[in-house]
Design an enzyme around this catalytic site. Structure first.
Site, PDB file in Angstrom:
ATOM      1  N   ASP A 102       0.619  -1.171  -0.351  1.00 13.42           N
ATOM      2  CA  ASP A 102       0.013  -0.017  -0.172  1.00 13.42           C
ATOM      3  C   ASP A 102       0.841   1.094   0.266  1.00 13.42           C
ATOM      4  OD1 ASP A 102      -2.368   1.494  -0.013  1.00 13.42           O
ATOM      5  OD2 ASP A 102      -2.618   1.078   2.229  1.00 13.42           O
ATOM      6  N   VAL A 152     -10.232  -4.257   0.363  1.00 12.97           N
ATOM      7  CA  VAL A 152     -10.276  -5.592  -0.087  1.00 12.97           C
ATOM      8  C   VAL A 152      -9.871  -6.414   1.179  1.00 12.97           C
ATOM      9  CG1 VAL A 152     -10.422  -4.866  -2.583  1.00 12.97           C
ATOM     10  CG2 VAL A 152      -7.653  -6.008  -1.541  1.00 12.97           C
TER      11      VAL A 152
HETATM   12  P1  IMP Z   1       1.568   0.152   3.565  1.00 13.68           P
HETATM   13  O1  IMP Z   1       3.052  -0.688   5.158  1.00 13.68           O
HETATM   14  O2  IMP Z   1       1.253   0.973   3.757  1.00 13.68           O
HETATM   15  O3  IMP Z   1       2.365  -0.964   2.650  1.00 13.68           O
HETATM   16  O4  IMP Z   1       0.790  -1.680   3.731  1.00 13.68           O
HETATM   17  C1  IMP Z   1       0.339  -3.219   3.667  1.00 13.68           C
HETATM   18  C2  IMP Z   1      -0.162  -3.522   4.882  1.00 13.68           C
HETATM   19  O5  IMP Z   1      -1.558  -2.861   4.991  1.00 13.68           O
HETATM   20  C3  IMP Z   1      -0.620  -5.029   4.147  1.00 13.68           C
HETATM   21  O6  IMP Z   1      -0.178  -5.851   4.774  1.00 13.68           O
HETATM   22  C4  IMP Z   1      -2.008  -4.980   4.837  1.00 13.68           C
HETATM   23  O7  IMP Z   1      -2.441  -5.515   6.401  1.00 13.68           O
HETATM   24  C5  IMP Z   1      -3.116  -3.582   4.958  1.00 13.68           C
HETATM   25  N1  IMP Z   1      -3.401  -3.365   4.032  1.00 13.68           N
HETATM   26  C6  IMP Z   1      -3.609  -2.743   2.927  1.00 13.68           C
HETATM   27  N2  IMP Z   1      -4.503  -1.557   1.965  1.00 13.68           N
HETATM   28  C7  IMP Z   1      -6.092  -3.765   2.628  1.00 13.68           C
HETATM   29  C8  IMP Z   1      -6.857  -3.718   1.848  1.00 13.68           C
HETATM   30  O8  IMP Z   1      -7.424  -2.914   0.988  1.00 13.68           O
HETATM   31  N3  IMP Z   1      -7.438  -4.760   2.340  1.00 13.68           N
HETATM   32  C9  IMP Z   1      -6.721  -5.511   3.682  1.00 13.68           C
HETATM   33  N4  IMP Z   1      -5.109  -4.813   4.547  1.00 13.68           N
HETATM   34  C10 IMP Z   1      -4.846  -3.770   3.792  1.00 13.68           C
END
Ligand code: IMP
Ligand code: MG
Length: 179
Positions: A102, A152
């Site tokens: 994300d 999602v």
């Molecule tokens: P990042 O550190 O911002 O890249 O976030 C990654 C983490 O956010 C993932 O491992 C998920 O646990 C959570 N995440 C981000 N988007 C979603 C989504 O649409 N559904 C469920 N979990 C999400």
């Protein structure tokens, strides 16, 4: 379809076909190696178990559980390790398997950490990629699906620890998390 889902984004058939395609590409690259395959708990578990069954080289399995302090759009800039690896990564070819990238905060930090611990190589394999949300300079080496900025669930992904066991990826109704 689950009543809390607005629609199915990726069906079981789409997931099965694409996960196989990506796993076979990774298998080809690591065929003469013995990678340590690191699943990020808990979101990656279903993807992880489907993915590793296409790998034909000897692999070792390991897991980490992490969270970021703070939440929402603003990261506090610190990764919290809730469960660390059992194995030493020094000199190992590591494949990180993650459910979704994300902002990129989690994977940017994890890659830096495992590199700092002396991993010979660190490859990132993700099921889903929300490209437009990226805030950190990191990209998956292999990704199954680029998706729009929608929340999602299913196939391992949760909202408040729910919906992980759905066999498909569904878009969660806004009313579920906006109330
Ligand atoms: P990042 O550190 O911002 O890249 O976030 C990654 C983490 O956010 C993932 O491992 C998920 O646990 C959570 N995440 C981000 N988007 C979603 C989504 O649409 N559904 C469920 N979990 C999400
Ligand atoms: Mg996660």
């Amino acid at each position: 379809m689950h009543k809390d889902c607005e629609r199915i984004m990726l069906t079981e058939e789409q997931l099965r076909a694409r996960v196989k395609e990506v796993a076979l590409q990774v298998d080809e690259i690591y065929k003469d190696k013995r990678p340590l395959v690191v699943g990020i708990l808990k979101g990656s578990i279903i993807f992880y178990s489907d993915f590793i069954r296409f790998l034909t080289m000897p692999v070792e399995l390991d897991f980490m559980a992490v969270s970021s302090y703070g939440s929402g759009a603003v990261s506090s800039g610190k990764l919290n390790i809730k469960k660390d690896l059992d194995r030493d990564v020094a000199g190992r070819d590591v494949i990180i398997v993650e459910d979704i990238i994300d902002s990129g905060f989690t994977l940017a930090n994890l890659k830096a950490l495992l590199t700092e611990r002396g991993a010979a190589s660190v490859m990132i394999v993700t099921l889903l990629n929300k490209k437009d949300r990226r805030e950190y300079d990191i990209a998956p080496d292999y990704n199954c699906f680029d998706i729009e900025n929608e929340f999602v669930v299913g196939y391992g992904l949760d909202y408040n620890e729910q919906y992980r066991s759905l066999p498909y990826i569904g878009i969660l109704k806004r009313s579920v998390y906006e109330k």
